[in-house]
Design a protein around this motif. Structure first.
Motif, mmCIF file in Angstrom:
data_model
loop_
_atom_site.group_PDB
_atom_site.id
_atom_site.type_symbol
_atom_site.label_atom_id
_atom_site.label_comp_id
_atom_site.label_asym_id
_atom_site.label_seq_id
_atom_site.Cartn_x
_atom_site.Cartn_y
_atom_site.Cartn_z
ATOM 1 N N LEU A 176 0.851 -1.385 0.288
ATOM 2 C CA LEU A 176 -0.219 -0.214 -0.143
ATOM 3 C C LEU A 176 0.575 1.290 0.092
ATOM 4 O O LEU A 176 0.432 2.534 -0.342
ATOM 5 C CB LEU A 176 -1.113 0.161 1.213
ATOM 6 N N SER A 177 1.883 1.256 0.180
ATOM 7 C CA SER A 177 3.072 1.988 0.370
ATOM 8 C C SER A 177 3.329 2.418 -1.401
ATOM 9 O O SER A 177 3.869 1.909 -1.959
ATOM 10 C CB SER A 177 4.164 2.498 1.264
ATOM 11 N N ARG A 178 3.427 2.898 -1.893
ATOM 12 C CA ARG A 178 3.935 4.348 -2.244
ATOM 13 C C ARG A 178 4.678 5.820 -2.309
ATOM 14 O O ARG A 178 4.692 6.579 -1.237
ATOM 15 C CB ARG A 178 3.021 4.859 -3.667
ATOM 16 N N GLU A 179 5.972 5.300 -3.147
ATOM 17 C CA GLU A 179 6.639 6.920 -2.892
ATOM 18 C C GLU A 179 7.238 6.986 -4.685
ATOM 19 O O GLU A 179 7.427 6.464 -5.295
ATOM 20 C CB GLU A 179 8.546 6.338 -2.412
ATOM 21 N N PHE A 180 6.511 8.761 -3.993
ATOM 22 C CA PHE A 180 7.284 9.135 -5.788
ATOM 23 C C PHE A 180 8.562 10.548 -5.144
ATOM 24 O O PHE A 180 8.548 10.920 -4.237
ATOM 25 C CB PHE A 180 6.047 10.033 -5.854
ATOM 26 N N THR A 181 8.895 10.754 -6.920
ATOM 27 C CA THR A 181 9.749 11.967 -6.705
ATOM 28 C C THR A 181 9.264 13.313 -7.723
ATOM 29 O O THR A 181 8.976 12.461 -8.717
ATOM 30 C CB THR A 181 11.154 11.823 -7.237
ATOM 31 N N ILE A 182 9.339 14.029 -7.103
ATOM 32 C CA ILE A 182 8.433 14.979 -8.024
ATOM 33 C C ILE A 182 9.235 16.060 -7.988
ATOM 34 O O ILE A 182 9.784 16.954 -7.327
ATOM 35 C CB ILE A 182 7.255 15.025 -7.201
ATOM 36 N N THR A 183 9.178 16.603 -9.686
ATOM 37 C CA THR A 183 10.355 17.680 -9.687
ATOM 38 C C THR A 183 9.628 18.849 -10.434
ATOM 39 O O THR A 183 8.387 18.050 -10.700
ATOM 40 C CB THR A 183 11.444 16.737 -10.784
ATOM 41 N N PHE A 191 15.579 22.747 -2.953
ATOM 42 C CA PHE A 191 15.676 23.539 -4.107
ATOM 43 C C PHE A 191 16.782 24.763 -4.109
ATOM 44 O O PHE A 191 16.944 25.214 -2.812
ATOM 45 C CB PHE A 191 14.373 23.948 -3.718
ATOM 46 N N GLU A 192 16.526 25.450 -4.976
ATOM 47 C CA GLU A 192 16.941 26.670 -5.358
ATOM 48 C C GLU A 192 16.787 27.774 -5.754
ATOM 49 O O GLU A 192 16.483 27.386 -6.674
ATOM 50 C CB GLU A 192 18.965 26.704 -5.297
ATOM 51 N N GLU A 193 16.888 29.156 -4.897
ATOM 52 C CA GLU A 193 16.062 29.308 -6.031
ATOM 53 C C GLU A 193 17.176 29.631 -8.204
ATOM 54 O O GLU A 193 17.867 29.716 -8.253
ATOM 55 C CB GLU A 193 16.902 31.092 -5.448
ATOM 56 N N GLY A 194 15.589 29.830 -8.707
ATOM 57 C CA GLY A 194 16.603 29.346 -9.762
ATOM 58 C C GLY A 194 16.730 28.019 -10.562
ATOM 59 O O GLY A 194 16.945 27.326 -11.286
ATOM 60 N N GLN A 195 16.379 26.691 -9.506
ATOM 61 C CA GLN A 195 17.168 25.958 -9.597
ATOM 62 C C GLN A 195 15.460 24.900 -9.663
ATOM 63 O O GLN A 195 14.249 25.661 -9.185
ATOM 64 C CB GLN A 195 17.399 25.230 -8.785
ATOM 65 N N ASP A 196 15.103 24.227 -10.245
ATOM 66 C CA ASP A 196 14.230 23.062 -10.308
ATOM 67 C C ASP A 196 14.357 22.557 -8.511
ATOM 68 O O ASP A 196 14.846 22.022 -7.430
ATOM 69 C CB ASP A 196 14.239 21.552 -11.591
ATOM 70 N N LEU A 197 12.529 22.445 -8.487
ATOM 71 C CA LEU A 197 11.772 22.115 -7.282
ATOM 72 C C LEU A 197 11.985 20.455 -7.353
ATOM 73 O O LEU A 197 11.080 20.019 -7.922
ATOM 74 C CB LEU A 197 11.558 22.438 -6.562
ATOM 75 N N VAL A 198 12.900 20.142 -6.051
ATOM 76 C CA VAL A 198 12.761 18.579 -6.141
ATOM 77 C C VAL A 198 12.190 18.282 -4.991
ATOM 78 O O VAL A 198 12.811 18.136 -3.696
ATOM 79 C CB VAL A 198 13.913 17.181 -6.882
ATOM 80 N N TYR A 199 11.065 17.386 -4.891
ATOM 81 C CA TYR A 199 11.169 16.560 -3.661
ATOM 82 C C TYR A 199 10.062 15.431 -3.721
ATOM 83 O O TYR A 199 9.877 14.644 -4.424
ATOM 84 C CB TYR A 199 9.793 17.362 -2.925
ATOM 85 N N THR A 200 10.060 14.194 -2.520
ATOM 86 C CA THR A 200 9.701 12.952 -2.427
ATOM 87 C C THR A 200 8.289 13.092 -1.734
ATOM 88 O O THR A 200 8.515 13.700 -0.287
ATOM 89 C CB THR A 200 10.770 11.925 -1.888
ATOM 90 N N MET A 201 7.569 12.162 -2.286
ATOM 91 C CA MET A 201 6.582 11.930 -1.072
ATOM 92 C C MET A 201 6.595 10.312 -1.090
ATOM 93 O O MET A 201 6.225 9.882 -1.882
ATOM 94 C CB MET A 201 5.826 12.774 -2.358
ATOM 95 N N ALA A 202 5.963 9.971 0.585
ATOM 96 C CA ALA A 202 6.147 9.118 0.864
ATOM 97 C C ALA A 202 4.825 8.802 1.091
ATOM 98 O O ALA A 202 3.767 9.871 2.436
ATOM 99 C CB ALA A 202 6.561 8.164 1.785
#
Lengths: 107, 475
Positions: free
Chosen positions: B11-18, B97-108
């Motif tokens: 039931l657990s999912r993990e995503f990396t979102i950019t 994340f840094e200004e002017g860079q892509d935002l990358v985060y993971t979601m569990a």
């Protein structure tokens, strides 16, 4: 003419920092910025050559011309009495083509 | 926005979102423009502040806001795109994340299991009803008569006995001084009732009316008033009258005195009252059996996070009980590990049933009407006499508390709904059977059932609340 207009030698670094008091950030100033000019609040006794030298030294740019004007302080009422705000000197510094100053990023 | 699934286990999912830098930039710009319309800055008319200066001045704070919003929106849309129902709040961790860079985060995230309830028509259940014997009614009536019996003064001169009621004058002295509250006249005291401190009533037995006497007692160490505890006191007593209980006969007169037509009427009323008292018990048992059946018939994976939080709750309760020394005897000798695994099973069961009931109730479109809720609030308020108004206000002002009332109602209705669909055999059970049947069966299920019954409310509450939350998110 007083002595300070005859003195041609470049002012000291300390004097330069004292000449430039603050950038003027207003609608009018930003409008001037679009035409390659920067507006500063300068010391009351600063001369145009001084300002030119200071701006060139501090911001590392080439200055085309400096226009100054003395802004008269407003008369204000405080507790029923009349008072006068200080006068101050405004300098519109036109820069040579290709030069710019990022106002507001501090000295 | 790019979403990459990095984990798909159970039931657990993990995503990396950019999220692309330009996308964020655009949002910041839009937000700044909005801010610029209203912001007041010296040197500028409102709404005329150039974008460059706005960016300098407000850039970073707006960026934070935008980031938060972007993360929320993008994670939500990632879930919606994949048609996942999260069981709990997704855990989000920003990788970079840094200004002017892509935002990358993971979601569990843990998703709701797909629940397919069994056909309730196939369930066979027993609905219990309390069967009240005449004997019990009689007992209750006797009790009632005893509580309502009158006393009458005895005419003949005799010594007091235990069970008599005396009209007593007394005045107490500690260290030769009268103390407050140690004095009364014509005090009605039943001898042997244990109403007074130990020893006092005993010394009054075997006395005659009208005599002055002295009673010497020692206040117990743990007496309520600290200045008296453990002290020796002398009471000057005088028994004014001796009264004796006269038994009340159960007849129509007695019934009339209680505002009823006749003795038969009283009997009926009594029976009804006992029945309603045990009806709850019977219903609880029916429900427990239903839940047992449901648990046996359903086996779907439950989100481990929910089980964990449920378990934590139980464990906390248990730890608290342990501290206060209120541990079940059977749990006392058990190893902590064993206990933990036992409680984990219980937690799992609770979560499973909670989810199932929430699902069924949802499918069946079970609604809690405003009136029902109102009624529940009143019931709560009635529990705190004198403070009804505060309780009432408390509930109306806290939507969360309202939700916590709603959950048990929802559960009850769902249970009713299932009972309606299932094959139900009615079975009347005598009361003692109803009570004792808790103890048959082997050790384990009983324990689980008992514990569950005690804390079941909280389970389904949680299930329903979570469901509500999920629903809100979906909206």
């Amino acid at each position: 003419m007083s002595w300070k207009f005859l003195n041609k030698s470049t002012p000291s670094l300390e004097r330069m920092y004292r000449v430039i008091v603050a950038p003027v950030i207003t609608e009018k100033a930003t409008l001037a910025g679009e035409h390659g000019a920067v507006v500063f609040k300068v010391a009351k006794d600063a001369t145009k050559p001084e300002i030119k030298a200071a701006v060139e030294q501090i911001f590392d740019v080439k200055v085309k011309a400096v226009n100054t004007s003395v802004v008269k302080g407003k008369t204000k009422r405080f507790r029923g009495r009349l008072g006068v705000r200080n006068d101050w000197k405004k300098a519109v510094v036109s820069l040579e083509e290709g030069h710019s100053i990022d106002v507001g990023s501090g000295i | 926005m790019q979403v990459v699934e990095t984990k798909n286990e159970g039931l657990s999912r993990e995503f990396t979102i950019t999220v692309g830098a330009d996308e964020i930039d655009q949002k910041v710009g839009a937000k700044l423009e909005e801010v610029g319309q209203t912001v007041k800055m010296p040197g500028f008319r409102p709404g005329k502040v150039p974008m460059k200066i706005l960016r300098q001045r407000f850039g970073s704070s707006v960026l934070g806001e935008v980031l938060e919003k972007t993360v929320g929106e993008s994670s939500q849309s990632a879930l919606v795109d994949r048609e996942l129902k999260p069981a709990m709040q997704p855990k989000i961790e920003i990788t970079s994340f840094e200004e002017g860079q892509d935002l990358v985060y993971t979601m569990a995230v843990e998703i709701m299991p797909a629940i397919t309830p069994v056909d309730f028509g196939t369930l066979e259940l027993t609905r219990y009803k309390p069967e009240i014997t005449d004997e019990e009614v009689q007992n209750a009536l006797d009790e009632l008569a005893k509580n309502n019996r009158a006393t009458s003064k005895i005419e003949k001169d005799r010594k007091t006995q235990s069970g008599d009621v005396v009209m007593l004058n007394f005045k107490g002295f500690v260290d030769g001084e009268a103390f407050q509250g140690g004095e009364a006249e014509d005090f009605r005291l039943e001898l042997g009732s244990g109403q007074f401190i130990p020893g006092f009533e005993d010394q009054l037995i075997g006395q005659k009316a009208g005599e002055d006497m002295k009673v010497t007692v020692t206040f117990p160490e743990e007496y309520g008033a600290a200045h008296l505890a453990g002290k020796e006191a002398i009471f000057e007593c005088k028994i004014n009258e001796i009264h004796e209980y006269t038994d009340r006969e159960l007849n129509d007169d007695f019934a009339k005195e209680l505002g009823l037509e006749s003795l038969d009427d009283l009997r009926d009323q009594m029976r009804q009252r006992i029945e309603s008292e045990y009806a709850d018990l019977a219903r609880a048992r029916t429900k427990r059996e239903l839940l047992d059946v449901l648990f046996d018939k359903h086996d779907f994976e439950v989100p481990p996070g929910m089980v964990q939080s449920e378990f934590d709750q139980i464990w906390e309760q248990f730890a608290k009980a342990k501290e206060e020394g209120q541990v079940d005897d059977e749990d006392k000798d058990k190893d902590e590990e064993v206990l933990k695994s036992e409680y984990r099973d219980i937690a799992k069961r609770r979560v499973l049933l909670g989810l199932l009931l929430a699902h069924v109730g949802d499918e069946a479109k079970i609604q809690i009407s405003q009136e029902e809720l109102q009624k529940a609030v009143f019931e709560q308020a009635r529990r705190y006499p004198g403070q009804e108004r505060q309780v009432f206000e408390y509930y109306t002002q806290n939507p969360e508390m309202m939700a916590s009332l709603r959950a048990p109602l929802f559960e009850e209705k769902t249970v009713d709904y299932i009972l309606e669909l299932a094959k139900v055999n009615d079975l009347a059970l005598p009361v003692d059977k109803l009570l004792e049947s808790d103890d048959d069966g082997d050790e384990k299920p009983k324990k689980a059932a008992g514990k569950k019954a005690a804390a079941k409310k909280s389970t389904s509450k949680k299930g329903a609340a979570k469901k509500a939350a999920a629903k809100k998110d979906a909206d």
